[in-house]
Design an enzyme around this catalytic site. Structure first.
Site, PDB file in Angstrom:
ATOM      1  N   GLN A   1      90.955  25.966  -5.280  1.00 50.27           N
ATOM      2  CA  GLN A   1      89.737  25.787  -6.076  1.00 50.27           C
ATOM      3  C   GLN A   1      88.966  24.526  -5.694  1.00 50.27           C
ATOM      4  O   GLN A   1      87.875  24.299  -6.203  1.00 50.27           O
ATOM      5  CB  GLN A   1      90.081  25.716  -7.577  1.00 50.27           C
ATOM      6  CG  GLN A   1      90.789  26.944  -8.114  1.00 50.27           C
ATOM      7  CD  GLN A   1      89.934  28.197  -8.076  1.00 50.27           C
ATOM      8  OE1 GLN A   1      88.725  28.148  -7.810  1.00 50.27           O
ATOM      9  NE2 GLN A   1      90.549  29.338  -8.318  1.00 50.27           N
TER      10      GLN A   1
ATOM     11  N   LYS B   1      87.787  32.665  -1.702  1.00 54.28           N
ATOM     12  CA  LYS B   1      87.209  31.867  -2.783  1.00 54.28           C
ATOM     13  C   LYS B   1      86.074  30.977  -2.272  1.00 54.28           C
ATOM     14  O   LYS B   1      85.573  30.122  -2.985  1.00 54.28           O
ATOM     15  CB  LYS B   1      88.289  31.018  -3.457  1.00 54.28           C
ATOM     16  CG  LYS B   1      89.349  31.871  -4.190  1.00 54.28           C
ATOM     17  CD  LYS B   1      90.317  30.993  -4.931  1.00 54.28           C
ATOM     18  CE  LYS B   1      91.601  31.716  -5.305  1.00 54.28           C
ATOM     19  NZ  LYS B   1      91.442  32.630  -6.437  1.00 54.28           N
TER      20      LYS B   1
HETATM   21  C1  LIG Z   1      94.653  26.991  -7.905  1.00 57.22           C
HETATM   22  C2  LIG Z   1      95.001  28.294  -7.243  1.00 57.22           C
HETATM   23  N1  LIG Z   1      96.051  28.349  -6.421  1.00 57.22           N
HETATM   24  C3  LIG Z   1      96.399  29.470  -5.787  1.00 57.22           C
HETATM   25  C4  LIG Z   1      95.692  30.638  -5.950  1.00 57.22           C
HETATM   26  C5  LIG Z   1      96.165  31.868  -5.238  1.00 57.22           C
HETATM   27  O1  LIG Z   1      95.289  32.228  -4.242  1.00 57.22           O
HETATM   28  P1  LIG Z   1      95.485  33.587  -3.437  1.00 57.22           P
HETATM   29  O2  LIG Z   1      95.603  34.661  -4.474  1.00 57.22           O
HETATM   30  O3  LIG Z   1      94.249  33.713  -2.626  1.00 57.22           O
HETATM   31  O4  LIG Z   1      96.731  33.475  -2.626  1.00 57.22           O
HETATM   32  C6  LIG Z   1      94.584  30.637  -6.789  1.00 57.22           C
HETATM   33  C7  LIG Z   1      93.791  31.854  -6.980  1.00 57.22           C
HETATM   34  O5  LIG Z   1      93.830  32.584  -7.898  1.00 57.22           O
HETATM   35  C8  LIG Z   1      94.242  29.442  -7.462  1.00 57.22           C
HETATM   36  O6  LIG Z   1      93.208  29.397  -8.298  1.00 57.22           O
END
Ligand SMILES: Cc1ncc(COP(=O)(O)O)c(C=O)c1O
Lengths: 410, 157
Positions: free
Chosen positions: A202, A225
Site C-alpha cells: 500500500q 495495486k
Molecule cells: C498491506 C498489504 N499487504 C499485502 C497484500 C497482499 O497483496 P497480494 O494479494 O497482491 O499478494 C495486500 C493486499 O491486499 C496489502 O494491502
C-alpha cells in the site's frame, strides 16, 4: 498541472455504469484500475510477439525477453534500487513475503530466534511467519498501536533484543492508512543485526520511495495495486542477501546446470523465477510504471494528500460516523476505514453499490488489527490518482441516505 | 434493483427484533439424555458469525436459539430460520435447509409456501450476499449432522 479529468480519460472502466449509475471506484487498496496503455501492452504482446522468455534463439523470444527485462530495469529505477538484479518478479506481495520466509528465513533462522511484526499487518505478513515459527521454534512479537492508530515505537524499542533476526512492517496500513516510520525501524533493527522486510503493497503505489536511502533489506509489493495487471509482484532484496537465499520453486529457468544427482542454481534474480513467468503481466507492469512516472510520483503524492484531507473533512462531518486511524494527514495515506452508526459494513457496502459506489467491507485481511480495534469489521474507502472531490461528495450524500433505508423499513 | 427489494420489511424486522435470540438455559437440558447441541460458524471473508444451540427430543427440534454478529441479512436469516424449524422433525429440517440452499444458489425456485423466506428473493439477485443468507443454515445443518453421527456412535457402542 495535475489534471484528474484528463487522467480519467485514460481509464476505460471509469466510463462503465454499475447498477445504472456511473461507477465511483473507491476500492483502490484492493486493486486499482488499469489505464489503456497497460491493457494495450498486454494485448500487443499476445498479438505481435508472444513467445517464452530466456529460452529461444528466435526473434520473437528475443523481443519478449527484452521487453520483460526492460520492466525489471523500470522497477529498479522506480524504487531507486542499486541494480536490476535486486528485482525478483513474483505473483504478488504474498508470494514475495513467502519467498523471504522460506528462501531466507528457513535457511538462516534457528530455534529461539525472534521476529518482530506489528498488529496492523495484513495476513500475508503474519501467516508465513506463523508457519515458519511453528516449523523452527521461533518467537513472534507484535508492536502495538497507540490510540491515534500509529505504531507505538517506544514499545518497539523495548521488544527488540539481540535475538531479533527480522523486523517485518507494513509501509502503509491497508486499514488505518497509517504510514509507518520506516527509517526509525530500520536504524533500530540494524543496530542489533536484524534484517528488515517492508510490506510495500500500500505504500509503493503512492509514496515516492528510495530503497537505498531507506536502507531496507527486503521490500515486497504488487503490480495490481499501482495500475498494473494482477499476478505480478516484486521482491526487492539487497544483492548480497539474495545471493545467499534458496529458491522457492525448483524447475526450469532457475538453474545453471542440472545433472541427475544435483543442480546448480542460476544467478539472482533468475534463481527465484522458476517456471514460465507472467510475461504479459510483467510487460504490462512496465507500462504502469511509465504511466506513474509521466504523472510524477511527487505530484501523485501531493494529489493524494489533497484528496485525503478533503475526504477526511467531509466524512468527519457525518453524524454517527467513526473513522479509524490517524487524523494527522502527514501520518496517513488515502485509505480511510470507518463504521457508520450501528449499520453493519456489509449493509453499507451493498447500499452504496446500488448507487454505483464500490467500497470494501469486512476485515480487509487484517483480523488481528480488527480485534485490537474491538470491531468485527469496517467499511473502507481507498483513493487513487483518478478519484475526484465530486466522487467524495457523492459518497457523502449516499452515506447520509443510508439511514433512510433502515428507518423507513425501506 | 431497488433497495426495498433487498431490505424487505420482514428482514429489517427480524434484524431489529431477532426471534429465539440468546442461549438455552442450561437447566433445560438434562445432560446425557437430552444434551444441548451447539454449532457455530463464521464467514471468513466478512467476519459474520452465528452460534446456534438446539435441543432434540424424539427426533424433533424441541428448542433452538442463536446469537451472533454480522450484517442484516445474516442475522435476519438466522432469526427467520429458528422460527421455521422449531418443532419440526430433524428430517424435515434437513430437507428445508437443503431446499433453501438450492434456492439461494439458483438451482430451484421460490414457491409461495416458503412464507418469510420469500423475503430473500432480493438477496438471491446479489451473489455477494448469498453467503450471508446461508450462514445460519449451514451452521444448523452441520450441527444436526454432528448430532446424528453421535447417535449412530451411541447405538454402535
Ligand atoms: C498491506 C498489504 N499487504 C499485502 C497484500 C497482499 O497483496 P497480494 O494479494 O497482491 O499478494 C495486500 C493486499 O491486499 C496489502 O494491502
Amino acid at each position: 498541472m495535475y489534471d484528474v479529468y484528463k487522467i480519467r480519460d485514460d481509464f476505460p472502466i471509469l466510463k462503465e455504469k454499475v447498477n445504472g449509475k456511473n461507477l465511483v471506484y473507491l476500492d483502490n487498496a484492493a486493486t486499482t484500475q488499469k489505464p489503456l496503455s497497460v491493457i494495450d501492452a498486454i494485448a500487443d504482446y499476445y498479438k505481435h510477439y508472444n513467445a517464452n522468455v530466456h529460452r529461444g534463439v528466435h526473434s520473437l523470444g528475443v523481443i519478449a525477453t527484452q521487453e520483460y527485462e526492460r520492466t525489471r530495469k523500470k522497477v529498479a529505477n522506480f524504487i531507486k534500487a542499486e541494480d536490476s538484479s535486486c528485482i525478483v518478479f513474483t505473483k504478488g506481495t504474498t508470494e514475495s513475503i513467502n519467498l523471504v520466509a522460506y528462501g531466507w528465513g528457513r535457511k538462516f533462522l534457528k530455534e529461539g530466534d525472534e521476529i518482530i511484526l506489528t498488529v496492523m499487518e495484513h495476513h500475508s505478513n503474519i501467516v508465513p511467519w506463523q508457519i515458519l515459527a511453528r516449523e523452527k521454534g521461533l518467537k513472534l512479537k507484535f508492536i502495538p498501536l497507540k490510540d491515534d492508530g500509529t505504531l507505538d515505537i517506544e514499545s518497539f524499542y523495548s521488544l527488540i533484543t539481540g535475538k531479533t533476526k527480522l523486523v517485518g512492517v507494513t509501509y502503509v496500513s491497508n486499514v488505518l492508512g497509517t504510514v509507518n516510520p520506516i527509517d526509525n525501524i530500520v536504524d533500530a533493527a540494524h543496530s542489533v543485526g536484524a534484517r528488515v522486510l517492508i510490506d510495500g503493497a500500500q505504500g509503493i503505489p503512492t509514496i515516492p520511495t528510495n530503497v537505498k536511502s531507506l536502507n531496507v533489506d527486503f521490500l515486497a509489493f504488487s503490480a495490481h495495486k499501482m495500475l498494473g495487471p494482477t499476478g505480478v509482484g516484486v521482491l526487492y532484496g539487497k544483492r548480497e542477501i539474495l545471493e545467499d537465499m534458496e529458491p522457492l520453486l525448483g524447475g526450469g529457468e532457475m538453474i545453471k546446470k542440472v545433472s541427475i544427482t544435483d543442480s546448480v542454481w542460476a544467478d539472482v534474480p533468475y534463481r527465484f523465477e522458476g517456471g514460465t513467468p507472467n510475461i504479459a503481466g510483467v510487460i504490462g507492469f512496465g507500462k504502469a510504471i511509465d504511466y506513474l512516472n509521466n504523472l510524477g510520483m511527487e505530484e501523485i503524492f501531493k494529489y493524494e494528500k489533497l484528496l485525503t484531507t478533503y475526504a477526511l473533512e467531509k466524512l468527519s462531518g457525518i453524524d454517527g460516523l467513526t473513522i479509524y486511524g490517524p487524523r494527522d494527514i502527514s501520518l496517513r495515506s488515502g485509505i480511510i476505514s470507518f463504521n457508520y452508526r450501528d449499520i453493519h459494513p456489509h449493509d453499507v457496502a451493498t447500499i452504496l453499490d446500488q448507487s454505483g459506489i464500490a467500497i470494501r467491507a469486512g476485515h480487509h485481511c487484517a483480523q488481528p488489527l480488527h480485534s485490537v480495534l474491538g470491531i468485527p469489521a469496517s467499511c473502507r474507502v481507498s483513493l487513487y490518482i483518478y478519484n475526484t472531490k465530486e466522487e467524495i461528495d457523492y459518497l457523502v450524500e449516499s452515506l447520509e441516505r443510508i439511514e433512510e433505508v433502515f428507518r423507513s423499513g425501506a | 434493483m431497488e433497495l426495498k427489494e433487498l431490505y424487505k420489511e420482514v428482514i429489517l424486522d427480524h434484524y431489529q427484533n431477532p426471534r429465539n435470540y440468546g442461549e438455552i438455559p442450561y437447566a433445560y437440558s438434562s445432560e446425557g439424555i437430552n444434551p444441548l447441541c451447539k454449532s457455530e460458524g463464521e464467514n471468513p471473508i466478512c467476519g459474520d458469525a452465528i452460534y446456534i444451540q438446539f435441543l432434540v427430543k424424539d427426533n424433533r427440534l424441541e428448542d433452538i436459539r442463536f446469537t451472533g454478529t454480522g450484517c442484516t441479512i445474516s442475522q435476519a436469516s438466522a432469526s427467520i430460520m429458528t422460527e421455521l424449524v422449531k418443532g419440526k422433525s430433524l428430517e424435515d429440517v434437513k430437507t428445508l435447509i437443503i431446499r433453501f440452499k438450492r434456492i439461494m444458489e439458483g438451482e430451484e425456485d421460490f414457491t409461495e409456501d416458503l412464507g418469510d423466506l420469500l423475503a430473500f428473493e432480493g438477496v438471491r439477485k446479489l451473489p455477494a450476499r448469498i453467503k450471508c443468507a446461508l450462514l445460519a443454515w449451514e451452521v444448523l445443518l452441520e450441527g444436526i449432522k454432528k448430532y446424528l453421527e453421535r447417535q449412530v456412535e451411541r447405538v454402535n457402542v
